[in-house]
Design an enzyme around this catalytic site. Structure first.
Site, PDB file in Angstrom:
ATOM      1  N   SER A  50      53.440  -9.575  28.612  1.00  0.00           N
ATOM      2  CA  SER A  50      53.155 -10.776  29.397  1.00  0.00           C
ATOM      3  C   SER A  50      53.043 -10.387  30.866  1.00  0.00           C
ATOM      4  O   SER A  50      53.352  -9.254  31.246  1.00  0.00           O
ATOM      5  CB  SER A  50      54.294 -11.772  29.232  1.00  0.00           C
ATOM      6  OG  SER A  50      55.484 -11.207  29.753  1.00  0.00           O
ATOM      7  N   ASP A  83      49.508 -10.855  26.963  1.00  0.00           N
ATOM      8  CA  ASP A  83      49.984 -12.133  26.425  1.00  0.00           C
ATOM      9  C   ASP A  83      49.976 -13.185  27.544  1.00  0.00           C
ATOM     10  O   ASP A  83      50.481 -12.926  28.641  1.00  0.00           O
ATOM     11  CB  ASP A  83      51.414 -11.920  25.894  1.00  0.00           C
ATOM     12  CG  ASP A  83      51.928 -13.102  25.096  1.00  0.00           C
ATOM     13  OD1 ASP A  83      51.105 -13.887  24.595  1.00  0.00           O
ATOM     14  OD2 ASP A  83      53.164 -13.234  24.969  1.00  0.00           O
ATOM     15  N   GLY A 193      60.807 -19.348  22.648  1.00  0.00           N
ATOM     16  CA  GLY A 193      62.244 -19.333  22.878  1.00  0.00           C
ATOM     17  C   GLY A 193      63.066 -19.417  21.601  1.00  0.00           C
ATOM     18  O   GLY A 193      62.542 -19.360  20.490  1.00  0.00           O
ATOM     19  N   LYS A 196      63.730 -23.807  18.986  1.00  0.00           N
ATOM     20  CA  LYS A 196      62.430 -24.388  18.675  1.00  0.00           C
ATOM     21  C   LYS A 196      62.548 -25.781  18.066  1.00  0.00           C
ATOM     22  O   LYS A 196      61.667 -26.612  18.218  1.00  0.00           O
ATOM     23  CB  LYS A 196      61.663 -23.464  17.718  1.00  0.00           C
ATOM     24  CG  LYS A 196      61.433 -22.068  18.287  1.00  0.00           C
ATOM     25  CD  LYS A 196      60.631 -21.229  17.329  1.00  0.00           C
ATOM     26  CE  LYS A 196      60.638 -19.755  17.707  1.00  0.00           C
ATOM     27  NZ  LYS A 196      60.064 -19.467  19.030  1.00  0.00           N
ATOM     28  N   GLY A 224      55.116 -18.338  19.377  1.00  0.00           N
ATOM     29  CA  GLY A 224      56.486 -18.816  19.168  1.00  0.00           C
ATOM     30  C   GLY A 224      56.918 -18.723  17.719  1.00  0.00           C
ATOM     31  O   GLY A 224      57.521 -19.644  17.194  1.00  0.00           O
ATOM     32  N   ASN A 266      52.832 -14.136  16.856  1.00  0.00           N
ATOM     33  CA  ASN A 266      53.553 -13.642  18.029  1.00  0.00           C
ATOM     34  C   ASN A 266      55.062 -13.726  17.841  1.00  0.00           C
ATOM     35  O   ASN A 266      55.586 -14.794  17.529  1.00  0.00           O
ATOM     36  CB  ASN A 266      53.178 -14.465  19.253  1.00  0.00           C
ATOM     37  CG  ASN A 266      51.790 -14.139  19.769  1.00  0.00           C
ATOM     38  OD1 ASN A 266      51.011 -13.471  19.103  1.00  0.00           O
ATOM     39  ND2 ASN A 266      51.485 -14.612  20.958  1.00  0.00           N
ATOM     40  N   ASP A 268      58.679 -12.601  19.745  1.00  0.00           N
ATOM     41  CA  ASP A 268      59.373 -12.039  20.906  1.00  0.00           C
ATOM     42  C   ASP A 268      60.882 -12.283  20.784  1.00  0.00           C
ATOM     43  O   ASP A 268      61.693 -11.347  20.799  1.00  0.00           O
ATOM     44  CB  ASP A 268      58.819 -12.669  22.194  1.00  0.00           C
ATOM     45  CG  ASP A 268      59.335 -11.987  23.453  1.00  0.00           C
ATOM     46  OD1 ASP A 268      60.095 -11.006  23.338  1.00  0.00           O
ATOM     47  OD2 ASP A 268      58.992 -12.430  24.563  1.00  0.00           O
TER      48      ASP A 268
HETATM   49 ZN   LIG Z   1      52.940 -17.612  23.589  1.00  0.00          ZN
END
Ligand SMILES: [Zn+2]
Length: 339
Positions: A50, A83, A193, A196, A224, A266, A268
């Site tokens: 990002s 990203d 995050g 969710k 997410g 995605n 993270d």
């Molecule tokens: Zn995103």
């Protein structure tokens, strides 16, 4: 093996009816762990950074860490992806340092901040305009582009959105036709995050099916998509963390999304969680440890295991040798032929 364009990896995933995870990175241990997982499962993969990650690493460090991953793994198809690119400028910067794919998140106007400290959503017309600009620049260089329609909830880096707007299938048709993006992030109820959902996960999976009909040639992306497994959250909390009520997207919902037409997933938060749990454990169980390798190492090992399980769950495992990466010159010719 050269770096792979995103377009090719996602086209192959559509042919093979599987998903490819896009894993966020900002340090060496994360990159090593993800590469280890890809080697262990023979998976193609997307490493993404990002704007925050690029700034954190002063661009140069992340660039060279990513290039080290490529040099160290000549037999794996690897995409380097930006990203949530906020504007054409940052997309250009990423392309200049060798990224083979960029996301332009034109759904939000990152250049405007409201009194409440949020970024406003953009109109469809404005989103199409900024996205098309990036597509023209990137495709002329053989680089792939991901766009976004609708807004995702939650917080990513310093980005706080005003409201959550699910993707409209009518807009998908128009957006894809007018911008020519290779991939499109759909807003189907996921958010960034660790928090969710409040009670249970609710996703508009049927939207994927509808959008697939409207844009048959564009790859779809689920943002997410961390699962925030309860065992991991419990582990973080057991060793002194404080994450009450964290909840993510269950793996079966992601698998259903892949069946309905998602190719890029995605992830993270799960990576952040597993590393944090492993480090906290060392700190609590071995308070005498002060060599960073003694806690970053276990974090790296735990992350590699987690990512490998995702590669199996998404169906990516075993597909690394299916194809030879296309060069950016070949992609340039491909896009020129399209226009
Ligand atoms: Zn995103």
């Amino acid at each position: 093996m050269p770096l792979c364009p995103l377009r090719q990896v996602l086209d192959e995933a559509r042919k093979g009816a599987y998903g490819v995870g896009a894993y966020n990175v900002n340090n060496m241990e994360q990159i090593q762990a993800i590469m280890q997982a890809a080697r262990d499962t023979a998976s193609p993969l997307i490493i993404q950074a990002s704007r925050g990650a690029l700034e954190y690493t002063n661009f140069t460090y992340l660039k060279h860490l990513m290039m080290a991953a490529v040099e160290d793994n000549p037999d794996l198809p690897i995409v380097l992806h930006l990203d949530h690119g906020p504007n054409l400028d940052l997309c250009k910067k990423a392309i200049a340092i060798g990224f083979t794919s960029v996301m332009i998140d034109g759904s939000i106007d990152y250049d405007v901040t409201t009194a409440a400290g949020k970024h406003p959503a953009r109109s469809l017309e404005d989103n199409i305009r900024v996205s098309k600009e990036v597509v023209d620049y990137a495709h002329a260089r053989g680089v792939s582009v991901e766009g976004e329609l609708g807004t995702l909830g939650g917080i990513e880096e310093d980005t706080k959105t005003d409201k959550v707007l699910l993707t409209e299938p009518d807009e998908v048709e128009q957006f894809c036709a007018e911008t020519g993006v290779d991939a499109l992030a759909l807003a189907i109820g996921t958010s960034h995050g660790a928090y969710k959902f409040k009670t249970e996960p609710v996703l508009a999976l049927e939207l994927i099916t509808e959008c697939r009909k409207r844009a048959p040639d564009t790859a779809f992306v689920m943002h997410g998509s961390s699962s925030v497994p309860k065992e991991l959250v419990d582990e973080v909390n057991k060793y002194g963390g404080n994450m009450p009520g964290a909840m993510g997207v269950p793996i079966p919902a992601i698998q259903e999304g892949i069946k309905r037409g998602i190719q890029k997933i995605n992830v993270d938060t799960d990576g952040r969680l597993v590393v944090t749990a492993a480090i906290r454990k060392v700190f609590v169980e071995k308070p005498e440890v002060f060599d960073p390798r003694k806690y970053l190492g276990p974090g790296r090992a735990a992350l590699a295991e987690l990512i490998a399980s995702k590669m199996r769950d998404f169906g990516t495992a075993g597909h690394a040798a299916d194809y030879q990466p296309k060069t950016l010159d070949e992609m340039k010719a491909f896009y020129a032929g399209q226009g």
